[in-house]
Write an enzyme that holds these catalytic residues in place. Sequence first.
Site, PDB file in Angstrom:
ATOM      1  N   CYS A   1       0.529   1.550 -12.185  1.00  0.00           N
ATOM      2  CA  CYS A   1      -0.051   0.176 -11.473  1.00  0.00           C
ATOM      3  C   CYS A   1       0.144  -1.090 -12.320  1.00  0.00           C
ATOM      4  CB  CYS A   1      -1.401   0.181 -10.973  1.00  0.00           C
ATOM      5  SG  CYS A   1      -1.297   1.523  -9.646  1.00  0.00           S
TER       6      CYS A   1
ATOM      7  N   LYS B   1      -6.998  -8.474  -4.765  1.00  0.00           N
ATOM      8  CA  LYS B   1      -6.133  -7.401  -3.999  1.00  0.00           C
ATOM      9  C   LYS B   1      -7.042  -7.410  -2.715  1.00  0.00           C
ATOM     10  CE  LYS B   1      -4.789  -4.493  -7.736  1.00  0.00           C
ATOM     11  NZ  LYS B   1      -4.660  -5.184  -8.886  1.00  0.00           N
TER      12      LYS B   1
ATOM     13  N   HIS C   1      -7.654  -6.367 -12.710  1.00  0.00           N
ATOM     14  CA  HIS C   1      -6.888  -5.565 -12.143  1.00  0.00           C
ATOM     15  C   HIS C   1      -7.669  -4.932 -10.908  1.00  0.00           C
ATOM     16  CE1 HIS C   1      -4.133  -2.235 -11.558  1.00  0.00           C
ATOM     17  NE2 HIS C   1      -4.948  -1.265 -11.619  1.00  0.00           N
TER      18      HIS C   1
ATOM     19  N   PHE D   1      -2.120   4.434 -13.674  1.00  0.00           N
ATOM     20  CA  PHE D   1      -2.109   5.841 -13.581  1.00  0.00           C
ATOM     21  C   PHE D   1      -1.306   6.545 -15.065  1.00  0.00           C
ATOM     22  CE2 PHE D   1      -2.808   7.105  -8.936  1.00  0.00           C
ATOM     23  CZ  PHE D   1      -4.047   6.527  -8.923  1.00  0.00           C
TER      24      PHE D   1
ATOM     25  N   HIS E   1      -3.592  -3.432  -2.812  1.00  0.00           N
ATOM     26  CA  HIS E   1      -3.149  -2.989  -4.210  1.00  0.00           C
ATOM     27  C   HIS E   1      -1.572  -2.630  -4.010  1.00  0.00           C
ATOM     28  CE1 HIS E   1      -2.732  -1.484  -8.074  1.00  0.00           C
ATOM     29  NE2 HIS E   1      -3.323  -0.438  -8.043  1.00  0.00           N
TER      30      HIS E   1
ATOM     31  N   GLU F   1     -13.602  -1.664 -16.020  1.00  0.00           N
ATOM     32  CA  GLU F   1     -12.970  -2.912 -16.527  1.00  0.00           C
ATOM     33  C   GLU F   1     -13.936  -4.273 -16.553  1.00  0.00           C
ATOM     34  OE1 GLU F   1     -10.327  -4.650 -13.445  1.00  0.00           O
ATOM     35  OE2 GLU F   1      -9.054  -5.807 -14.960  1.00  0.00           O
TER      36      GLU F   1
END
Lengths: 424, 77
Positions: A179, A348, A319, A412, A353, A330
Amino acid sequence: MTAPGPFARRSVRPGVEPFSAAVTGVGLVTAAGVGTDDAWRGVCDTGVAPSVPHLPELDGLPCDFMYTVDGLDTKAALGIAAQRLMDRFSQLAVIAAREAVADAGLDPSVWDSGRVAVVIGSAHGGLPFYDEQHTTLTERGARRVSPKLAPLSVVNGAASSVAMDLGVHGPSQAVSTACSSGTVAIGTAHQMLRAGACDIVVAGGAESVRSRLLIASACQMRAVSTRRDDPLAACRPFDTHRDGFVVGEGAGLLVMERPEHARARGATVRARVAGYGASSDAHSAVAPDPDGLGIERALRTALADADVDPTDIGHVNAHGTSTVANDLIEATMLRRVLGEHPLVTSTKAMTGHTLGAAGGIEAALTVLALQHQLVPPTGNLDAPDPAIPVDVVSKEARRAVFDCAVKTSLGFGGHNAALVLTRA
Amino acid sequence: MSTSEEISALLVTRFGTDPAAIRPEVPLRQLRLDSLALEELRLLIEDRMDIDLEDVVLSSRDTVAHLVAAVHSKAGA
């Protein structure tokens, strides 16, 4: 507040001058809108997505909805002959690339094509085609499997399709770091321009994973929202009631140039990519480092690369996936590194996403935020999580004066990346 | 629909070929059918006409007439 880590204000490359790439073009294909103007309006004006449909191919799964790019006739846009040689993620990339190049005022018929490069991130490439053809293999046998599966589904399909479509003869490549792929692609482009490997790069991310196989796995991981009764409200970054991310498809690309190249041709510069940092958690296949040390390292590296102070950063496009773990880790890291002043958002809830495309789309939105001096809202933030220690813009876009912004991405496998972007 | 018409329809709808360019004497490569496209076309013809072209050798140097004849021989088999 935790004391700053060991990487604060340290030159990444002693003796190397900071380098800012000029962003002269933007191309966006998103669920919030197709085309930069529509996407920006969609992200800023409403705070919610136009729709998050239930998809028949996801019937029966705990998460049966996705953000999709609707109203885009790829066959009309690309022509049958070209479209048949691209998987959908590549089609979205080519449409975004054409927009970005036109926005930059570049004409591929006359540019020095050997000095142009393409770097496009994608996490899964043509996975839906794999999914479909695996069904063909098991139900109808090997002789019915498409010969196009291997060449079209590769992760570099978007990069090669854009290179072919635009007639690019410089380097073209894919970046695949889950991602964070789109952000790493832009960072890679920044490094290529700095090294003088090319004058122009089309860089960003593209993804389309309308795949029962992939979403089934994401459900099994309990990574995605299961708010089936209200998909529009399912993606809610930084909200107390967030329960996972919602997958989307899209593409976001920038045209980046060496500053002297942009200057020589009198290009309009939308913003600049001034710094890039990347790191690896070396921790888990899926979970971010619980203390956010990996993304902190990437962000501090990007700040040093751009030679800016944390106090210079006015806006962060985070993110912000809407998972319980990501958003808290985050946001806590952002507060620790940057302080409480930056206006933080996650877009998002309007785009979904988009996995490997997310960094490209969100970097493009950060360019537009710098240009318009407007921070998009974080959709669906009805009940801000009190544990989130940063100023998250909610409900309505917020006007602000800022010269520097940050884009963060986590992938990931522990692939972290951060960009520092500045006003033109 | 004749074999020729079946193939023409596939070329137009699935490969974006200009109908006016599909003439018997035209080499397939002139219609931008490379080796990958020919294998895709082979599958499409098999599915559409319910025939087996596994042992038919196809090359982009072949003409449209050659392709039609090869398919026709299998369709009539």
